[in-house]
Design a protein around this motif. Structure first.
Motif, short mmCIF file in Angstrom:
data_model
loop_
_atom_site.label_atom_id
_atom_site.label_comp_id
_atom_site.label_asym_id
_atom_site.label_seq_id
_atom_site.Cartn_x
_atom_site.Cartn_y
_atom_site.Cartn_z
N ALA A 18 0.84 -1.21 0.00
CA ALA A 18 0.00 0.00 0.00
C ALA A 18 0.87 1.26 0.00
O ALA A 18 0.60 2.21 -0.75
N HIS A 19 1.92 1.25 0.81
CA HIS A 19 2.82 2.41 0.88
C HIS A 19 3.52 2.61 -0.47
O HIS A 19 3.63 3.74 -0.95
N ALA A 20 3.98 1.53 -1.08
CA ALA A 20 4.65 1.61 -2.38
C ALA A 20 3.72 2.14 -3.46
O ALA A 20 4.16 2.78 -4.42
N GLN A 21 2.42 1.88 -3.29
CA GLN A 21 1.41 2.38 -4.24
C GLN A 21 1.05 3.84 -3.97
O GLN A 21 0.28 4.43 -4.70
N LYS A 24 -2.34 6.38 1.53
CA LYS A 24 -2.29 6.80 2.93
C LYS A 24 -3.01 5.75 3.78
O LYS A 24 -3.88 5.04 3.28
N PRO A 25 -2.69 5.68 5.07
CA PRO A 25 -3.37 4.72 5.94
C PRO A 25 -4.90 4.83 5.89
O PRO A 25 -5.59 3.81 5.88
N VAL A 31 -10.29 0.68 1.96
CA VAL A 31 -10.33 -0.60 1.26
C VAL A 31 -10.73 -1.71 2.24
O VAL A 31 -11.59 -2.54 1.93
N PHE A 32 -10.14 -1.70 3.43
CA PHE A 32 -10.50 -2.69 4.45
C PHE A 32 -12.01 -2.68 4.71
O PHE A 32 -12.63 -3.73 4.84
N SER A 33 -12.58 -1.47 4.78
CA SER A 33 -14.01 -1.36 5.11
C SER A 33 -14.88 -2.01 4.03
O SER A 33 -15.97 -2.48 4.34
N GLU A 34 -14.40 -2.04 2.80
CA GLU A 34 -15.15 -2.72 1.73
C GLU A 34 -15.30 -4.21 2.03
O GLU A 34 -16.21 -4.86 1.52
N PHE A 35 -14.37 -4.74 2.82
CA PHE A 35 -14.38 -6.16 3.17
C PHE A 35 -14.89 -6.38 4.60
O PHE A 35 -14.85 -7.50 5.10
N GLY A 36 -15.34 -5.30 5.25
CA GLY A 36 -15.82 -5.42 6.62
C GLY A 36 -14.69 -5.62 7.63
O GLY A 36 -14.90 -6.17 8.70
N ILE A 37 -13.50 -5.15 7.29
CA ILE A 37 -12.30 -5.33 8.11
C ILE A 37 -11.95 -4.00 8.78
O ILE A 37 -11.97 -2.95 8.13
N VAL A 38 -11.59 -4.05 10.05
CA VAL A 38 -11.16 -2.84 10.76
C VAL A 38 -9.70 -2.92 11.19
O VAL A 38 -9.14 -1.94 11.66
N SER A 39 -9.09 -4.08 11.02
CA SER A 39 -7.69 -4.28 11.45
C SER A 39 -7.08 -5.42 10.63
O SER A 39 -7.79 -6.37 10.27
N THR A 40 -5.78 -5.32 10.35
CA THR A 40 -5.12 -6.42 9.64
C THR A 40 -5.21 -7.72 10.42
O THR A 40 -5.16 -8.80 9.84
N ALA A 41 -5.37 -7.64 11.74
CA ALA A 41 -5.49 -8.85 12.56
C ALA A 41 -6.75 -9.65 12.21
O ALA A 41 -6.84 -10.84 12.52
N LEU A 42 -7.70 -9.01 11.55
CA LEU A 42 -8.96 -9.66 11.20
C LEU A 42 -8.99 -10.18 9.76
O LEU A 42 -9.97 -10.80 9.35
N HIS A 50 -7.30 -11.01 -2.27
CA HIS A 50 -8.35 -10.13 -2.76
C HIS A 50 -8.13 -8.69 -2.28
O HIS A 50 -8.33 -7.74 -3.04
N ILE A 51 -7.72 -8.55 -1.04
CA ILE A 51 -7.48 -7.21 -0.48
C ILE A 51 -6.26 -6.57 -1.14
O ILE A 51 -6.30 -5.39 -1.49
N ILE A 52 -5.19 -7.35 -1.34
CA ILE A 52 -4.00 -6.82 -2.03
C ILE A 52 -4.40 -6.33 -3.43
O ILE A 52 -4.03 -5.23 -3.85
N HIS A 53 -5.17 -7.14 -4.13
CA HIS A 53 -5.62 -6.76 -5.48
C HIS A 53 -6.45 -5.48 -5.44
O HIS A 53 -6.26 -4.58 -6.27
N ARG A 54 -7.34 -5.38 -4.47
CA ARG A 54 -8.19 -4.18 -4.35
C ARG A 54 -7.36 -2.95 -4.01
O ARG A 54 -7.64 -1.86 -4.50
N ILE A 55 -6.35 -3.10 -3.17
CA ILE A 55 -5.45 -1.98 -2.85
C ILE A 55 -4.77 -1.49 -4.13
O ILE A 55 -4.68 -0.29 -4.37
N GLN A 56 -4.32 -2.42 -4.95
CA GLN A 56 -3.66 -2.04 -6.21
C GLN A 56 -4.64 -1.36 -7.16
O GLN A 56 -4.29 -0.37 -7.82
N GLU A 57 -5.87 -1.84 -7.21
CA GLU A 57 -6.90 -1.19 -8.04
C GLU A 57 -7.19 0.22 -7.52
O GLU A 57 -7.29 1.16 -8.30
#
Length: 63
Positions: A18-21, A24-25, A31-42, A50-57
């Motif tokens: 994400a940083h290389a792309q 910002k946090p 992007v996390f919220s699109e997947f219902g995620i609030v933390s990488t721990a989840l 899928h999340i990596i791909h969406r971050i790149q998109e």
């Protein structure tokens, strides 16, 4: 089958991508919220690619 959470190494890689792309946090969290995620721990191993791909998109879209 229950998917396991990603490892700390995978979480670090996700943030590095994400940083290389240039994201910002807050944008990554969007992007996390699109997947219902609030933390990488989840993030599960099943969701990880899928999340990596969406971050790149997300980074490819110009605002």
């Amino acid at each position: 089958m229950i998917s396991k959470p990603i490892s700390q190494s995978q979480a670090s890689r996700l943030w590095a991508i994400a940083h290389a792309q240039g994201l910002k946090p807050c944008e990554v969290r969007s992007v996390f919220s699109e997947f219902g995620i609030v933390s990488t721990a989840l993030i599960t191993t099943e969701q990880y690619d899928h999340i990596i791909h969406r971050i790149q998109e997300y980074a490819a879209v110009e605002f």
